[in-house]
Design an enzyme around this catalytic site. Structure first.
Site, PDB file in Angstrom:
ATOM      1  N   GLY A 191     -98.898 -13.395  39.851  1.00  0.00           N
ATOM      2  CA  GLY A 191     -98.907 -12.679  38.442  1.00  0.00           C
ATOM      3  C   GLY A 191     -98.858 -11.216  38.708  1.00  0.00           C
ATOM      4  O   GLY A 191     -99.452 -10.322  39.309  1.00  0.00           O
ATOM      5  N   ASP A 203     -69.828 -26.166  24.864  1.00  0.00           N
ATOM      6  CA  ASP A 203     -68.703 -26.189  23.724  1.00  0.00           C
ATOM      7  C   ASP A 203     -67.639 -27.163  24.046  1.00  0.00           C
ATOM      8  O   ASP A 203     -67.229 -28.201  23.045  1.00  0.00           O
ATOM      9  CB  ASP A 203     -68.355 -24.834  23.752  1.00  0.00           C
ATOM     10  CG  ASP A 203     -66.970 -24.728  22.725  1.00  0.00           C
ATOM     11  OD1 ASP A 203     -67.538 -24.392  21.429  1.00  0.00           O
ATOM     12  OD2 ASP A 203     -65.968 -24.654  22.914  1.00  0.00           O
ATOM     13  N   GLU A 206     -87.401 -12.331  37.222  1.00  0.00           N
ATOM     14  CA  GLU A 206     -87.002 -11.584  38.587  1.00  0.00           C
ATOM     15  C   GLU A 206     -86.081 -10.824  38.412  1.00  0.00           C
ATOM     16  O   GLU A 206     -85.166 -10.524  39.183  1.00  0.00           O
ATOM     17  CB  GLU A 206     -86.472 -12.840  39.352  1.00  0.00           C
ATOM     18  CG  GLU A 206     -87.402 -14.103  39.724  1.00  0.00           C
ATOM     19  CD  GLU A 206     -88.430 -14.048  40.769  1.00  0.00           C
ATOM     20  OE1 GLU A 206     -88.113 -12.790  41.385  1.00  0.00           O
ATOM     21  OE2 GLU A 206     -89.241 -14.715  40.834  1.00  0.00           O
TER      22      GLU A 206
HETATM   23  C1  FAD Z   1     -89.981 -18.611  31.829  1.00  0.00           C
HETATM   24  C2  FAD Z   1     -90.309 -17.367  32.450  1.00  0.00           C
HETATM   25  C3  FAD Z   1     -91.022 -17.403  33.670  1.00  0.00           C
HETATM   26  C4  FAD Z   1     -91.644 -16.186  34.105  1.00  0.00           C
HETATM   27  N1  FAD Z   1     -92.560 -16.436  35.642  1.00  0.00           N
HETATM   28  C5  FAD Z   1     -93.253 -15.153  35.876  1.00  0.00           C
HETATM   29  C6  FAD Z   1     -94.016 -15.179  36.996  1.00  0.00           C
HETATM   30  O1  FAD Z   1     -94.196 -16.342  37.676  1.00  0.00           O
HETATM   31  N2  FAD Z   1     -94.669 -14.105  37.347  1.00  0.00           N
HETATM   32  C7  FAD Z   1     -94.414 -12.912  36.904  1.00  0.00           C
HETATM   33  O2  FAD Z   1     -94.967 -12.224  37.443  1.00  0.00           O
HETATM   34  N3  FAD Z   1     -93.515 -12.830  35.786  1.00  0.00           N
HETATM   35  C8  FAD Z   1     -92.818 -13.795  35.414  1.00  0.00           C
HETATM   36  N4  FAD Z   1     -91.847 -13.966  34.566  1.00  0.00           N
HETATM   37  C9  FAD Z   1     -91.866 -12.726  33.747  1.00  0.00           C
HETATM   38  C10 FAD Z   1     -90.284 -11.966  33.976  1.00  0.00           C
HETATM   39  O3  FAD Z   1     -90.320 -11.653  35.341  1.00  0.00           O
HETATM   40  C11 FAD Z   1     -90.226 -10.738  32.847  1.00  0.00           C
HETATM   41  O4  FAD Z   1     -90.146 -11.283  31.613  1.00  0.00           O
HETATM   42  C12 FAD Z   1     -88.845  -9.970  33.159  1.00  0.00           C
HETATM   43  O5  FAD Z   1     -89.179  -9.071  34.110  1.00  0.00           O
HETATM   44  C13 FAD Z   1     -88.742  -8.944  31.935  1.00  0.00           C
HETATM   45  O6  FAD Z   1     -89.893  -8.347  31.522  1.00  0.00           O
HETATM   46  P1  FAD Z   1     -90.136  -8.463  30.125  1.00  0.00           P
HETATM   47  O7  FAD Z   1     -90.143  -9.865  29.578  1.00  0.00           O
HETATM   48  O8  FAD Z   1     -91.380  -7.549  29.795  1.00  0.00           O
HETATM   49  O9  FAD Z   1     -89.126  -7.604  29.188  1.00  0.00           O
HETATM   50  P2  FAD Z   1     -88.809  -5.897  29.118  1.00  0.00           P
HETATM   51  O10 FAD Z   1     -89.180  -5.252  30.536  1.00  0.00           O
HETATM   52  O11 FAD Z   1     -89.780  -5.494  28.149  1.00  0.00           O
HETATM   53  O12 FAD Z   1     -87.242  -6.002  29.292  1.00  0.00           O
HETATM   54  C14 FAD Z   1     -86.800  -5.831  27.599  1.00  0.00           C
HETATM   55  C15 FAD Z   1     -85.231  -5.763  27.701  1.00  0.00           C
HETATM   56  O13 FAD Z   1     -84.999  -4.145  27.857  1.00  0.00           O
HETATM   57  C16 FAD Z   1     -84.372  -4.226  29.086  1.00  0.00           C
HETATM   58  N5  FAD Z   1     -84.533  -2.922  29.934  1.00  0.00           N
HETATM   59  C17 FAD Z   1     -85.708  -2.752  30.502  1.00  0.00           C
HETATM   60  N6  FAD Z   1     -85.766  -1.569  31.212  1.00  0.00           N
HETATM   61  C18 FAD Z   1     -84.308  -0.975  30.831  1.00  0.00           C
HETATM   62  C19 FAD Z   1     -83.701   0.087  31.166  1.00  0.00           C
HETATM   63  N7  FAD Z   1     -84.379   1.183  31.967  1.00  0.00           N
HETATM   64  N8  FAD Z   1     -82.696   0.493  30.419  1.00  0.00           N
HETATM   65  C20 FAD Z   1     -82.006  -0.383  29.616  1.00  0.00           C
HETATM   66  N9  FAD Z   1     -82.650  -1.419  29.298  1.00  0.00           N
HETATM   67  C21 FAD Z   1     -83.749  -1.840  29.869  1.00  0.00           C
HETATM   68  C22 FAD Z   1     -84.355  -5.522  29.892  1.00  0.00           C
HETATM   69  O14 FAD Z   1     -83.090  -5.606  30.537  1.00  0.00           O
HETATM   70  C23 FAD Z   1     -84.480  -6.361  28.493  1.00  0.00           C
HETATM   71  O15 FAD Z   1     -83.277  -6.802  28.013  1.00  0.00           O
HETATM   72  C24 FAD Z   1     -91.313 -15.117  33.831  1.00  0.00           C
HETATM   73  C25 FAD Z   1     -90.519 -14.918  32.465  1.00  0.00           C
HETATM   74  C26 FAD Z   1     -90.021 -16.190  32.079  1.00  0.00           C
HETATM   75  C27 FAD Z   1     -89.259 -15.793  30.713  1.00  0.00           C
END
Ligand code: FAD
Length: 392
Positions: free
Chosen positions: A139, A345, A372
């Protein structure tokens, strides 16, 4: 299959990376490939469609020594980095969800306990996790944003010999099936790692039901409402974000290999289909544009394979850096998702059916390119290395 007799090279391994492997590495690859062919492929479409993690695979995966495979001692297999990569590649040829289970258990749960845990924690959890008796989750991500873990709101406060955790985590793989969660929380001292038993009062895991991606994997939201954790469950060996970030480096390394497997499965399906599909009185393989597209898939898979192979060698030599991993995670995920979409496709209308693998891999890879570290995050890590400027 028409035309195959004229092929001299393996279309899924044009540069014969296989010949670079040691006997042990080849054996590991073959045994995981067999597991995927015999146990994963027959059930994976149903698991994906019913949005269920096929838990019955856990003992099979454990029996081959795939959980914590690169750790030494505590009933772990102590394999090298190339072996771990090949394990991920073969598993993800089956499905990204199965590879995610193994990545989380191995790199995000067992690795930090092995690297930063007390002797008691290692003895309690690592053998049980290696044999699949205990399942873990990791987490780190929170609802308000995963790309910036320094904005962590989950807080652990000391209370006598215990800690009390409050907060929530989002998108947690294995959340509902885990016996223990490695949870990263802010404390007065900085970020600390806690081993939280999932039957602790105040701990709740809620399955995220409406995913269109990684449907054969369990993903949950975790809630901590005054969860009491004894001091003995804190990982003593690390303070600060370098703890969780070092776990991510391990898992991201495996992903660079894993997505190659998904891409190979898609190219294989597209090749078979293009040989057999007769359109305008000719198999699709006889058209130049289809050949260009297949060639491009093969070029990108070859590039990804060579990147990961060299990355693995750097890792085994202790020379791999997070920037090296970011280049490969970015390149290989981008290649795999583009290949999956293009394969979908080439299959035309059939490409949207789960009877064929590309749409499942394509949808899965939408998660893999995001978790990741998103593609942007990896580009910014490489940009920082090149310029010395932090542009996050
Ligand atoms: C199926 C799945 C399994 C997962 N499993 C785990 C798990 O086991 N443990 C865990 O801890 N997490 C897990 N995650 C979480 C995952 O690591 C996060 O979703 C990921 O790090 C992105 O964070 P966020 O979704 O909050 O997106 P955000 O951080 O809100 O990002 C949103 C968008 O903004 C962009 N962005 C962010 N910063 C910048 C910047 N400085 N400049 C420009 N663009 C930017 C990103 O590239 C993205 O396009 C999982 C996610 C999924 C979908």
């Amino acid at each position: 299959m028409a035309g195959t007799d004229k092929r001299k090279l393996n279309p899924l391994d044009l540069y014969d990376v296989r010949a670079e492997l040691t006997e042990e590495e080849s054996m590991v690859q073959d045994s995981v490939a067999r597991l995927v062919d015999e146990k994963v492929l027959p059930i994976i479409q149903d698991a994906f469609e019913t949005h269920t993690f096929p838990k019955e695979l856990v003992p099979e995966v454990a029996a081959l020594g795939l959980l914590g495979s690169s750790l030494d001692g505590y009933d772990c297999a102590g394999l090298n980095a190339i072996c771990y990569g090949l394990i991920c590649q073969e598993l993800e040829r089956g499905d990204s969800g199965i590879r995610s289970f193994v990545s989380v258990q191995s790199s995000l749960v067992m690795f930090p306990i092995h690297a930063y845990g007390s002797e008691e924690q290692k003895r309690r959890w690592l053998p049980a996790m290696a044999c699949g008796e205990a399942i873990g989750c990791f987490g780190l991500t929170e609802p308000q944003g995963g790309s910036d873990p320094s904005n962590m709101k989950t807080y652990a406060k000391r209370d006598g010999d215990d800690w009390v955790i409050n907060g929530s985590k989002m998108w947690i793989t294995n959340g509902n099936i885990a016996d223990a969660a490695v949870v990263w929380a802010m404390t007065e001292e900085g970020v600390r790692g806690f081993i939280v038993k999932t039957d602790s009062p105040g701990f709740t895991a809620q399955k995220i039901e409406n995913k269109f991606s990684l449907r054969a994997s369990n993903t949950s939201a975790l809630f901590f409402d005054n969860v009491r954790v004894p001091d003995a469950n804190v990982l003593p060996g690390v303070v600060g974000l370098k703890g969780p970030l070092s776990c991510l480096t391990q898992a991201r390394y495996g992903i660079t290999w894993g997505v190659i497997g998904a891409a190979q499965a898609c190219l294989n399906e597209a090749l078979n289909y293009a040989h057999e599909r007769i359109i305008f009185n000719n198999p699709l393989t006889h058209t130049q544009s289809i050949q260009q597209r297949l060639a491009d898939m093969s070029r990108r898979i070859t590039t990804a394979q060579l990147l990961s192979l060299q990355l693995g060698r750097l890792k085994d030599q202790g020379r791999m850096t997070p920037t090296h991993v970011s280049v490969a995670k970015w390149n290989n995920c981008r290649a795999a998702i583009d290949i999956a979409r293009d394969a979908r496709d080439i299959l035309g209308g059939y490409g949207i059916s789960a009877e064929y693998v590309p749409i499942r891999h394509m949808l899965n890879l939408e998660s893999v390119i995001t978790y990741e570290g998103t593609e942007t995050v990896h580009q910014l890590i490489v940009g920082k290395e090149l310029t010395g400027v932090n542009a996050f």
